[in-house]
Write a protein that holds these residues in place. Structure first.
Motif, short mmCIF file in Angstrom:
data_model
loop_
_atom_site.label_atom_id
_atom_site.label_comp_id
_atom_site.label_asym_id
_atom_site.label_seq_id
_atom_site.Cartn_x
_atom_site.Cartn_y
_atom_site.Cartn_z
N ASP A 106 0.81 -1.25 0.11
CA ASP A 106 0.31 -0.03 -0.19
C ASP A 106 1.11 1.29 0.23
O ASP A 106 1.85 1.34 0.82
N THR A 107 1.14 2.15 -1.11
CA THR A 107 1.64 3.26 -1.04
C THR A 107 1.10 4.40 -0.60
O THR A 107 1.18 5.92 -0.90
N THR A 108 -0.15 4.76 -0.30
CA THR A 108 -1.17 5.31 0.97
C THR A 108 -0.97 5.46 1.94
O THR A 108 -0.91 6.72 2.05
N HIS A 109 -1.20 4.07 2.59
CA HIS A 109 -1.66 4.15 3.87
C HIS A 109 -0.57 3.25 4.20
O HIS A 109 -0.43 2.09 3.68
N ASP A 110 0.12 3.10 5.53
CA ASP A 110 0.40 2.45 6.26
C ASP A 110 -0.42 0.91 7.02
O ASP A 110 -1.80 1.19 6.78
N ARG A 111 -0.28 0.01 6.30
CA ARG A 111 -1.02 -1.75 7.28
C ARG A 111 -0.32 -3.15 7.94
O ARG A 111 0.79 -2.85 7.67
N ALA A 112 -1.04 -3.74 8.84
CA ALA A 112 0.14 -4.08 9.44
C ALA A 112 0.05 -5.60 9.00
O ALA A 112 -0.70 -5.65 8.73
N VAL A 113 1.16 -6.33 8.89
CA VAL A 113 2.35 -7.20 8.21
C VAL A 113 2.41 -8.22 8.90
O VAL A 113 3.08 -8.31 10.36
N GLY A 114 1.92 -9.41 7.93
CA GLY A 114 2.29 -10.75 8.51
C GLY A 114 2.13 -11.07 9.60
O GLY A 114 1.16 -11.18 9.84
N PRO A 115 2.52 -12.81 10.06
CA PRO A 115 1.45 -13.53 11.39
C PRO A 115 1.60 -12.62 12.81
O PRO A 115 0.80 -12.30 13.67
N MET A 116 2.35 -11.87 13.00
CA MET A 116 2.63 -10.87 14.29
C MET A 116 2.39 -9.76 14.15
O MET A 116 2.14 -9.00 14.73
N GLN A 117 1.92 -9.01 12.90
CA GLN A 117 1.05 -8.22 12.19
C GLN A 117 1.84 -6.43 12.81
O GLN A 117 1.66 -5.84 13.50
N PHE A 118 3.49 -6.53 12.25
CA PHE A 118 4.14 -5.22 12.64
C PHE A 118 3.72 -4.50 11.57
O PHE A 118 3.52 -4.78 10.75
#
Length: 572
Positions: A171-183
């Motif tokens: 996402d180049t507009t907003h951040d999103r939590a990523v991956g199994p541990m949602q960083f």
């Protein structure tokens, strides 16, 4: 949150004591004496320090499903997958479970004072992503399908504009939590770790994410065997009393019930917090036992949904740190009365009888640093938290490999640091004692690591001979090594001894001369050079003929006897 409370009623209501403990923990985390939540996005240099960790590592969405509570109807003999005490909820996908255990083991070596249990990582992983969507990972631990939280666009959540160019979350507009541990990408940028040794730090890899989560929880010298520190660590991951209560419940459950299941067959959660439908929700898969899962693709948040509950003081749970006032999550927004902790009352640190801190390379120091905490009246303060840190150009550590440790003072106000272990680097360093969370002048103790050698050898094999009354043509040249490497700066002593079985100084035979030309047979204060070489001064012979021994010893126990022969003088 209606779905959440309905779930609790169906699966067994949490006890009032557990719920109250969770709320009290959040309130305590905001009480005087504890670092207050940071305002802002949580990405400043201050937020990134070990003593000032950000208020949240992850996105706001998480799963509120609770584990089954033990009851008289549970069948302890039921096989896995049938819902008994060790039923399907206790199954953790094999690769995911391996990642949790390896991360906890590594942190147990690098940060032994943290006391991180793998079950805590499992509890977080369950709540954050349903154990990487039931183990939807490849053999290396990388997710087969992206696990992304909803866009942090301010619509019910904090607004965080893109910080990673979409490299982690697409996402180049907003951040999103990523991956199994949602960083969150901005957090991963500095908190990420390489847990599987492939040279990359990938938030989508369970080994990397689990190790990063472990280090994140252990920041600020927390001891997770302490209930207060445990609560603070979980709240630092997501500052919500509901989140704390949910994670603690899964932690309790996994400590009693857990077993390995094949990847891709783990139980998937159904209830995201606040009823959100972010793409962190799992997608259907033929190997998953549940098929009523939202799509894997990102979805738009339903504007009719109410935003997540915010604390009554006006603050909001955001993924980069909490903004807002001094309210708490306790019922009615009540704030506990201010209290002064023992740590807060410390105004001075004094030495408490620390002996000389000296050790040879790779040896343990016989003495340990001891400090005494005192208040303004000069009285000892017990139960105060003292942080010890190894400071300087050294590879010395505390036992277990840690370079810092937090210790609680005893009833006499004394805190004793863990034992020190010297490394390969020689010279001096400091052990610094500070009061956790207090601006009190620290106390330094100087420690010294001395070079050693475990082997001495002559640099050549030429015989050392001389006529009586003459001078040895060749100097004694030696090389010192330690574990096969040149031993530099090693102290040595050379003595002309009586015999191999009698190490007393000889009273006749070869000798050295001091600066005034006087006869001496012992040389002290010798030191090897940077290459481990040692060249002794010129040797002389008196009128006594025969074979003599020169014994050279070094710190560390290396010893070498050098044979010297004196022959009768040739007639003129």
């Amino acid at each position: 949150m209606a779905a959440v409370f309905g779930r609790r009623l169906r699966r067994g209501v949490m006890t009032a004591a557990v719920a109250a403990a969770a709320v009290a923990a959040l309130s305590a985390s905001q009480a005087p004496g504890v670092s207050a939540p940071h305002t802002g996005g949580g990405n400043s240099a201050a937020d990134r320090s070990d003593d000032n960790p950000p208020n949240s590592a992850t996105g706001p969405d998480y799963y509120t499903d609770l584990p089954p509570l033990d009851s008289p109807t549970d069948d302890p003999t039921a096989p896995p997958g049938t819902g008994g005490k060790d039923g399907e909820d206790s199954g953790i996908p094999a690769t995911v479970l391996d990642a949790y255990k390896k991360a906890a083991a590594e942190i147990g070596t690098t940060k032994p004072g943290c006391n991180l249990d793998w079950q805590l990582l499992a509890a977080l992983g369950k709540v954050e992503s349903g154990q990487a969507r039931g183990g939807d990972v490849d053999a290396d631990g990388t997710t087969l399908h992206a696990i992304l939280g909803p866009p942090l666009d301010g619509n019910g959540f904090a607004k965080i504009t893109d910080t990673d160019g979409g490299s982690y979350d697409g996402d180049t507009t907003h951040d999103r939590a990523v991956g199994p541990m949602q960083f969150i990408p901005s957090t991963w940028e500095w908190a990420g770790r390489d847990g599987n040794g492939d040279g990359k730090k990938d938030p989508n890899n369970i080994y990397d994410a689990a190790l990063a989560a472990g280090h994140y929880l252990c920041r600020a010298d927390r001891d997770l065997s302490n209930a207060s520190d445990l609560n603070k660590a979980i709240l630092s991951y997501n500052n919500s009393s509901d989140y704390l209560a949910t994670v603690l419940k899964w932690l309790e459950y996994y400590r009693k019930h857990s077993h390995s299941v094949p990847d891709g067959t783990g139980v998937l959660p159904k209830h995201p917090s606040g009823g959100g439908t972010g793409s962190a929700s799992p997608s259907p898969s033929p190997t998953h036992r549940n098929s009523d899962r939202p799509s894997d693709s990102p979805t738009t948040k339903d504007p009719s949904k109410k935003p997540p509950k915010t604390p009554s003081g006006g603050g909001s749970t955001t993924p980069g740190g909490n903004t807002g006032g001094g309210g708490s999550d306790s019922p009615g927004g009540t704030t506990p009365p201010p209290t002064t902790s023992p740590t807060q009352s410390v105004t001075k640190l004094a030495d408490a009888g620390t002996g000389g801190l000296a050790a040879l390379q790779d040896d343990s120091f016989s003495e340990r640093v001891k400090v005494k905490a005192k208040n303004a009246a000069g009285s000892a303060v017990g139960s105060a938290k003292i942080r010890f840190a190894v400071v300087g150009d050294t590879d010395a550590t505390f036992s277990g490999g840690a370079t810092s440790a937090t210790v609680t003072t005893n009833g006499s106000g004394v805190a004793t640091a863990p034992a020190l272990k010297a490394g390969k680097k020689t010279g001096q360093f400091k052990v610094r004692a500070t009061v956790v969370g207090r601006n009190v002048t620290g106390l330094d103790h100087t420690a010294t690591v001395t070079a050693r050698a475990d082997k001495l050898a002559r640099a050549d094999t030429d015989p050392l001979t001389c006529e009586a009354g003459g001078t040895f043509d060749k100097a004694v040249e030696l090389k010192a090594t330690y574990k096969g490497a040149a031993a530099d700066k090693v102290a040595a002593t050379a003595t002309l001894i009586t015999s191999e079985g009698d190490a007393t100084e000889a009273d006749k035979g070869p000798y050295f001369k001091d600066a005034e030309g006087k006869t001496i047979r012992t040389l002290k204060g010798l030191t090897t050079d940077a290459d481990g070489h040692l060249t002794l001064p010129k040797l002389y012979a008196d009128d006594t003929t025969g074979t003599f021994l020169l014994r050279v010893t070094t710190t560390g126990g290396a010893t070498l006897d050098v044979e010297l022969k004196v022959t009768a003088a040739t007639a003129s």
